[in-house]
Design an enzyme around this catalytic site. Sequence first.
Site, mmCIF file in Angstrom:
data_model
loop_
_atom_site.group_PDB
_atom_site.id
_atom_site.type_symbol
_atom_site.label_atom_id
_atom_site.label_comp_id
_atom_site.label_asym_id
_atom_site.label_seq_id
_atom_site.Cartn_x
_atom_site.Cartn_y
_atom_site.Cartn_z
ATOM 1 N N ALA A 286 0.879 -1.355 0.144
ATOM 2 C CA ALA A 286 -0.056 0.150 0.136
ATOM 3 C C ALA A 286 0.782 1.297 0.097
ATOM 4 O O ALA A 286 0.410 2.318 -0.770
ATOM 5 C CB ALA A 286 -0.912 -0.052 1.032
ATOM 6 N N HIS B 74 2.311 -6.896 -5.667
ATOM 7 C CA HIS B 74 2.292 -8.338 -5.571
ATOM 8 C C HIS B 74 1.746 -8.839 -6.826
ATOM 9 O O HIS B 74 0.548 -9.621 -6.871
ATOM 10 C CB HIS B 74 0.887 -8.395 -4.463
ATOM 11 C CG HIS B 74 1.219 -7.840 -3.007
ATOM 12 N ND1 HIS B 74 1.976 -8.703 -2.113
ATOM 13 C CD2 HIS B 74 0.784 -6.968 -2.362
ATOM 14 C CE1 HIS B 74 2.182 -8.116 -1.189
ATOM 15 N NE2 HIS B 74 1.383 -7.072 -1.021
#
Lengths: 238, 238
Positions: free
Chosen positions: A118, A154
């Site tokens: 994030a 990811h």
Amino acid sequence: MRLLLLSNSTAPGQGYLEHAMDTLTETLAGVRRLVFVPFALADHDAYTAKAAEALAPLGIEVVGLHTGDPVRLLRSAQAVFVGGGNTFRLLRALYTRELLALIRGRVANGTVYIGSSAGTNLACPTIRTTNDMPIVQPPAFDASGLVPFQINPHYLDPVPGDPHMGETREERIGQFLEENDVPVLALREGTWLRRRGSSLTLGGSDAGARLFRRGSHPSEVATGTDLSWLLTITARFH
Amino acid sequence: MRLLLLSNSTAPGQGYLEHAMDTLTETLAGVRRLVFVPFALADHDAYTAKAAEALAPLGIEVVGLHTGDPVRLLRSAQAVFVGGGNTFRLLRALYTRELLALIRGRVANGTVYIGSSAGTNLACPTIRTTNDMPIVQPPAFDASGLVPFQINPHYLDPVPGDPHMGETREERIGQFLEENDVPVLALREGTWLRRRGSSLTLGGSDAGARLFRRGSHPSEVATGTDLSWLLTITARFH
């Protein structure tokens, strides 16, 4: 400007940040005091303690941005580390506290920026290529724009024959490109980006990255590739 | 109020909507004209043609909501079908065209509502439990609220030993519950919800669903279960 943008904070079978300790040591050379931004997870104290423990071997004092006057904390630190978790929750917290412009300004003036997951999304112009669930509504998707292109952390390759009928990551990024003319660098786990001024390099594991651009087939990017040209692109969001 | 909310539109090895044809036939009994909402995908004509082809055996005329005056189209149809794709793109298109309240009003007055994937997210109070990438920014996350709880379509169980370090779906829904006190019904692929007035039932494949509530362990919901109590809950979004 000095940035380290990690795809993920933890590798299978390793401790928090362990897989990236060499590049963290190099990026944080000379840094004595670091501000940790824990807003992507719910428990700010526990998350800050985890980061402090991981960075203790480097002799760095870690202070949570939630523990005092954030303006003073950001001004007194030589580095800021934005931890992973939920990108929408992170961004909303920074808008609520009016800290986005301050972080951008400090980093432009030499404060080291480290992001993972994030925190890496937050370094992009927008959070439009996050994988996270929109559990809360930030006032806007605009983020800090420390790089002018989008990153997908990811990154997972499509699995041939997967019976799951939801979109693959590649399809999701393809939908982003239908709506926006902005390159997306998809970082596989274990990889990261390092920016030093106008230089940008892909680092980390051999898994490498995948670059998606409107009107082109996705292309593979090998670890070690110089990607500085990506800092000169013009992003067109719609 | 008559709703059919599908987790997914296509099952492995089957054609578009084929796995749900029996329940579609039952839900659409008596319907001659259906409006299809194609805004979750980029090519509205192609998407509408695909829906029309799938529903042709039922003798139903399918009209794309993008092909004429949407207010007139919605008023002249006995059913509305919102197709899957990207939930953010779908919601932004409906806000831009100011159609959300009209759809809600028509369905409250007896128009049948069918949703799949993004169309199922749209039936919830908000899109906060979508799996989709936020490729565009809608003015708000509030959706049509045809049910008072949240649904997570395409639900995937955690895979033990999966080396991928991104959050599992269960963890993402857990983060939603940290921020909001609203039940989330996670529909595995092949399942669906049927609402008729104040009655709500889980249908479809034996895979069933999983119910997540703040402060409780997630619980399994078997196909065929009466879930009408979920229509009486009070949602608390934060």
